[in-house]
Each structure stands twice: as C-alpha cells, then as structure tokens.
Design a protein around this motif. Structure first.
Motif, PDB file in Angstrom:
ATOM      1  N   ASP A 156      58.098  -1.608 -10.955  1.00 27.92           N
ATOM      2  CA  ASP A 156      58.662  -1.920 -12.196  1.00 27.92           C
ATOM      3  C   ASP A 156      57.787  -2.864 -13.096  1.00 27.92           C
ATOM      4  O   ASP A 156      57.410  -2.702 -14.200  1.00 27.92           O
ATOM      5  N   ARG A 157      56.680  -3.367 -12.334  1.00 25.11           N
ATOM      6  CA  ARG A 157      55.986  -4.945 -12.772  1.00 25.11           C
ATOM      7  C   ARG A 157      54.579  -3.998 -12.919  1.00 25.11           C
ATOM      8  O   ARG A 157      54.141  -4.616 -14.193  1.00 25.11           O
ATOM      9  N   LEU A 158      53.969  -2.777 -12.486  1.00 26.06           N
ATOM     10  CA  LEU A 158      52.421  -2.394 -12.860  1.00 26.06           C
ATOM     11  C   LEU A 158      52.755  -1.623 -13.833  1.00 26.06           C
ATOM     12  O   LEU A 158      52.365  -2.474 -14.806  1.00 26.06           O
ATOM     13  N   PHE A 159      53.804  -0.894 -14.222  1.00 21.82           N
ATOM     14  CA  PHE A 159      54.855  -0.055 -15.220  1.00 21.82           C
ATOM     15  C   PHE A 159      54.486  -0.959 -16.334  1.00 21.82           C
ATOM     16  O   PHE A 159      53.873  -0.680 -17.159  1.00 21.82           O
ATOM     17  N   ALA A 160      55.308  -2.450 -16.510  1.00 19.77           N
ATOM     18  CA  ALA A 160      54.520  -2.937 -17.689  1.00 19.77           C
ATOM     19  C   ALA A 160      53.686  -3.029 -17.926  1.00 19.77           C
ATOM     20  O   ALA A 160      53.460  -3.476 -19.192  1.00 19.77           O
ATOM     21  N   LEU A 161      52.595  -3.471 -17.150  1.00 20.03           N
ATOM     22  CA  LEU A 161      51.313  -4.276 -17.266  1.00 20.03           C
ATOM     23  C   LEU A 161      50.721  -3.345 -17.741  1.00 20.03           C
ATOM     24  O   LEU A 161      49.733  -3.141 -18.389  1.00 20.03           O
ATOM     25  N   ILE A 162      50.706  -1.410 -17.256  1.00 24.09           N
ATOM     26  CA  ILE A 162      49.578  -0.508 -18.166  1.00 24.09           C
ATOM     27  C   ILE A 162      50.498  -0.347 -19.429  1.00 24.09           C
ATOM     28  O   ILE A 162      49.658  -0.752 -20.403  1.00 24.09           O
ATOM     29  N   ARG A 163      51.873  -0.809 -19.777  1.00 27.09           N
ATOM     30  CA  ARG A 163      52.136   0.017 -20.735  1.00 27.09           C
ATOM     31  C   ARG A 163      51.420  -2.017 -21.859  1.00 27.09           C
ATOM     32  O   ARG A 163      51.031  -1.243 -23.233  1.00 27.09           O
ATOM     33  N   GLN A 164      51.401  -3.216 -21.149  1.00 27.84           N
ATOM     34  CA  GLN A 164      50.020  -3.941 -22.374  1.00 27.84           C
ATOM     35  C   GLN A 164      48.900  -3.841 -22.213  1.00 27.84           C
ATOM     36  O   GLN A 164      48.936  -3.486 -23.053  1.00 27.84           O
ATOM     37  N   LEU A 165      48.848  -3.055 -21.419  1.00 34.02           N
ATOM     38  CA  LEU A 165      47.647  -2.755 -21.482  1.00 34.02           C
ATOM     39  C   LEU A 165      46.721  -1.412 -22.133  1.00 34.02           C
ATOM     40  O   LEU A 165      45.989  -2.022 -23.275  1.00 34.02           O
ATOM     41  N   ARG A 166      47.832  -0.514 -22.221  1.00 36.64           N
ATOM     42  CA  ARG A 166      47.665   0.495 -23.354  1.00 36.64           C
ATOM     43  C   ARG A 166      48.112  -0.116 -24.805  1.00 36.64           C
ATOM     44  O   ARG A 166      47.102   0.285 -25.835  1.00 36.64           O
TER      45      ARG A 166
END
Length: 507
Positions: free
Chosen positions: A175-185
């Motif tokens: 879940d933390r990784l997905f939040a980070l991916i969305r941030q980078l996107r």
C-alpha cells in the motif's frame, strides 16, 4: 515520453523479440504484461542499455531519437530500472548506494558528508524512515526498494521501470509503495510497471501493453481494461475455467495427514489439523503469520520443540526431509532459486535428483536410459518449455522453473503434497496449468496442503481454508459458492478483525 518502434532481438537460435512497439506518456503508469518468456525482460534490458536491439529499431525520448551505448548512456537519458533482485551494495550506506557509480569527491577522496547532505531532501520527499547514513544491510526489503526509488528520483529520472516490485512485500508495504507510485505519476514521471497480478493492474494502470511470444499483441486503455480481455491477449485463449475443481474435496477418502500440537517454541504455537486424501486444504494468513514455518516443521526441514505427524494413521519419527520423503510427504518450497533448484544444473539433472537411486543398476550405477525417459515424460506431462533437457534450469522462465521443481517432487510419488506459494512469479498461462495439475493430483487421491498469499487462488482451488495469525491457527473457512464472502472471512480472521470466535471450527 518514450516511443519504441520495431524493436527486435535475436539470440543464437532464438528470436526473443519481433517488431515490438511501446509508447509511454509522462505522468502515466503503463503496465507491461505477458507470460514468462513473452519478452518483457528482454525489452526492458534493451531500454536500459544492457542489450542492443537488432538493426532497424527506433527509440525516441521526449520526441528525440536516441541510441544507447550501454546502461550509463540510458541513465544519462533519464531511464532507471528497479529489478526484482535489487542492485544495492548492502555494506554501504544509503547515500553511498544512491550515488553508486557517481560518487562525489573532494580532494581526491569520496565525500560522504556531501552525498549524505544532498540525499536528505530526496529521502524526506519520499517519506523515508531512515537516514542517508543508515547501512543498507540493516534495512528491510521494502526500505531497500525505497532506496532504489530514491536513487531514481534523486537523479531526475524521467522513465522508471519497476519489475514485479511487490513480490517480497507485505500488504501494508505494498500500500505504501502504491501511494509512492501515484505520487511519482502526479509529478510527471513515466512509469513502466511489470506485474503478473491482476489486482495491481486494476488499481494502478492507466494503460496496459501485452506481449506474447516476443510479439506485440496490443495496448488497452484504462476504460477498456478487463481481466478476461487481458488473459486472452496474454495466452491466446479463453481461460474461463481458470480455477479447476473436479476432485472430491472433503467428501474424499481417509485422513491422510494428521498434525498434532506442532510448534517450534518461537514463531509457531501448537497447531493441529487433519487433511484427507483427495482434498485441497488451504493455509492462509498475512506475511509473517507462520505458514511457511509450520510447513517446514511438518516436513522436517526445521527442528520442532513439540508435535507429532501421522500419515494414514501411522506416526512418523521425522528428523529431517529424507524421513518425510520416504513417508510420502513432498514439499515445494516458496523460494525455488535459493532452496528448490540447482540453477547451474540441467533440467534433466534437476528432475532426476531425488529418485536417481530408485532404479539404479547393479553396483549402484545410474540407469541413464530410465532417467532420460523420466525427463522426457515430465517435460510432456507438465508442458515444460525447454529447447533441450540439458539446458540449465537457470536459463528458464519462472513458470518453467516451477514446473521442473514440481516434476522432481512428483517423481517421489507423494501421498501428501505441500505447496508453498506455487504460483509466485509465474505467468497467467503457467498458473492455469499448475491449477489443473493440483486438481488432477487431488482427483488421484493425493492430499494437498496449499499455502498462498493470493486469496482468489486459495478460494478458487481449496475445499477448506485454515487461517493463521501470529503463529497460531485461528479459524477455518469452509468452501462455498460465495467467493467474495469467503475472502472477507479469511481476511477478518487473518487480521483479527473477526475476533477469535472461530477457534472451535478447527479440527
């Protein structure tokens, strides 16, 4: 941001890629899917500069044509790849890893203070809970992955490739990784996301490109995404009967495996259960719940402090895996590369490893004719894709490696088969074949204990599901037609949200 056209790659005797196309925009997560061996890794190695494409290939970044002379040139163009096997130096600090290959110097010496200072803002931006000076060997897998991402962000990467990034992560870490991916996107990065997990594609992908047998099949937009369409594109056929269950289940035969008060005195508390011949029994729980530890205790791979194992009512004195195998118990480890296969040996050698002595000739000489026949039959039965039986297992795709390991275990003619994450890192087509095999084994009377972190897999294959939490069996969920309801009950037990009222349902 990225346009690849007419990408082909030929190895001696093998056409790995043939005129593949890929377009990725800034500020999108573009999923790349396909069976193992479809060409995803080869395409990404060309993008990263590790491989050189065949003549006629075209690569444009932000509209400008580029030609890579190697990985360093790809990095200079803003491309970073985070592989499943993280490329970090554990003996160095976080800052030194971020600057690996680009160290700052002062007076001819590596300037560690300057590198640490320069990294602070990047780590803070990503929400890291460690410092630039932290030694990498002290970090968890999720934290090490964050170091790789920090390295990409720090050097203003424009195109980030992530290859199966959630494989070693817990649900919370994912879940933390997905939040980070969305941030980078949201910050405008173009992200190429490679995964076999449909749920991750549903959650993250803006578009999906599918490869099959080294060829470009097509790209689906977000509005047109469906699991059925993706599966058909990847395997070239409809997999409507994905989870096959034709065996007898709990109506099957005698109790084949009985486990009583199994414990290691540390991670696993006293556990007891029964498993019948012809039944597929699931073992579910969160990462770290103790499922693998329990399986290894049953198999004799780890020492137990208490507990007993019975096969067909006969008590076993298991002091190691050899006794378990002789009693008819086989165990498929979750880590095929480190604990399951000899990667530098051939398919033929791996398949015959355990049973070579069974049909040895007089004087203990190997029966090579019988071994060749066994290998050929295993390759046919499990559909192992290999050019020749003498090919090293390490050169095969993940799905074919898993089939080789399964073939070796089945040659022991087990009465009880323990499968620990049997489809981890395996493509959709190989998954369907493994599911079919599990069903056939149960139908033939083999008792199967299935450990899996994929709830649809557990619900789709198993007749009953035992749930572990913090080293203890906390409940049982019986198979039923309501798959969504089963998953909810399993999650409630695994997380403790459902209380401990279902202890009484255990055998």
């Amino acid at each position: 941001m990225l346009a690849l056209r007419n990408i082909s790659k030929t190895f001696p005797g093998v056409k790995a890629l043939s005129n593949v196309q890929l377009t990725v925009y800034a500020g999108e997560v573009h999923a790349l899917m396909g069976e193992n061996g479809a060409g995803k890794s080869t395409l990404m190695k060309i993008l990263s500069g590790a491989y050189t494409a065949d003549p006629g290939a075209e690569c444009r970044i932000a509209g400008e044509p580029v030609a890579f002379g190697g990985p360093a040139a790809a990095r200079e163009h803003g491309i970073a790849v985070i592989y499943q096997e993280l490329s970090l130096a554990p003996n160095l600090s976080v800052a030194e890893n971020i600057y690996l290959g680009r160290h700052l110097h002062r007076h001819g010496m590596v300037d560690r203070a300057a590198m640490a200072s320069a990294c602070e803002a990047t780590l803070a931006r990503l929400g890291a809970d460690f410092t630039p000076a932290t030694p990498v060997h002290t970090l968890s897998i999720a934290q090490r992955q964050l170091v790789e991402i920090a390295r990409a962000v720090h050097f203003e990467t424009r195109i980030l490739v992530m290859d199966e990034p959630t494989t070693p992560l817990s649900t919370r870490e994912t879940d933390r990784l997905f939040a980070l991916i969305r941030q980078l996107r949201a910050e405008g990065m173009a992200i190429i996301y490679i995964s076999h997990r449909m749920a991750e594609i549903d959650e993250l992908a803006d578009r999906v490109t599918v490869l099959r047998d080294g060829c470009f099949v097509g790209t689906l937009e977000r509005d047109n995404l469906s699991r059925a369409a993706l599966v058909k594109m990847m395997v070239g056929r409809d997999l409507s009967g994905f989870y096959t269950k034709t065996h007898g289940g709990t109506r099957a035969g005698e109790i084949m495996l009985s486990v009583r008060n199994m414990s290691d005195g540390r991670r696993v508390r006293p556990c007891s259960f029964d498993l019948r011949a012809g039944e597929v029994l699931g073992l579910a729980g969160l990462v770290g719940a103790g499922r693998t530890e329990l399986a290894r205790l049953i198999f004799g791979a780890d020492a137990r402090s208490d507990g007993a194992v019975f096969v067909a009512g006969t008590p076993l004195a298991i002091t190691g895996p050899r006794q378990a195998i002789d009693a008819g118990i086989a165990y498929l480890t979750e880590d095929r590369k480190l604990q399951g296969l000899f990667l530098d040996q051939s398919v033929h050698e791996n398949i015959n490893l355990i049973v070579a002595a069974r049909d040895a000739l007089r004087g203990g000489r190997l029966n090579r004719a019988s071994a060749r026949q066994r290998t050929a039959q295993a390759i046919r039965a499990l559909g192992i894709r290999v050019a020749h039986p003498q090919v090293n297992v390490g050169a095969l795709s993940g799905g074919n490696q898993q089939k080789v390991m399964l073939s070796r275990l089945l040659e022991t003619r087990p009465r009880v088969l323990i499968l620990d994450e049997p489809t981890r890192g395996v493509d959709i087509g190989a998954k369907a074949e493994i599911y079919r095999l599990v069903d056939e084994l149960a139908r033939s009377g083999v008792a199967v204990l299935l450990i899996s972190s994929e709830l649809p897999e557990v619900v789709g294959l198993c007749d009953r599901v035992l749930v572990m939490r913090e080293g203890e069996l906390v409940g049982e969920v019986a198979g039923c037609a309501d798959a969504a309801g089963m998953q909810e009950r399993i999650i409630a037990l695994a997380t403790g949200a459902g209380g401990d009222t279902q202890h009484s349902t255990l055998h």
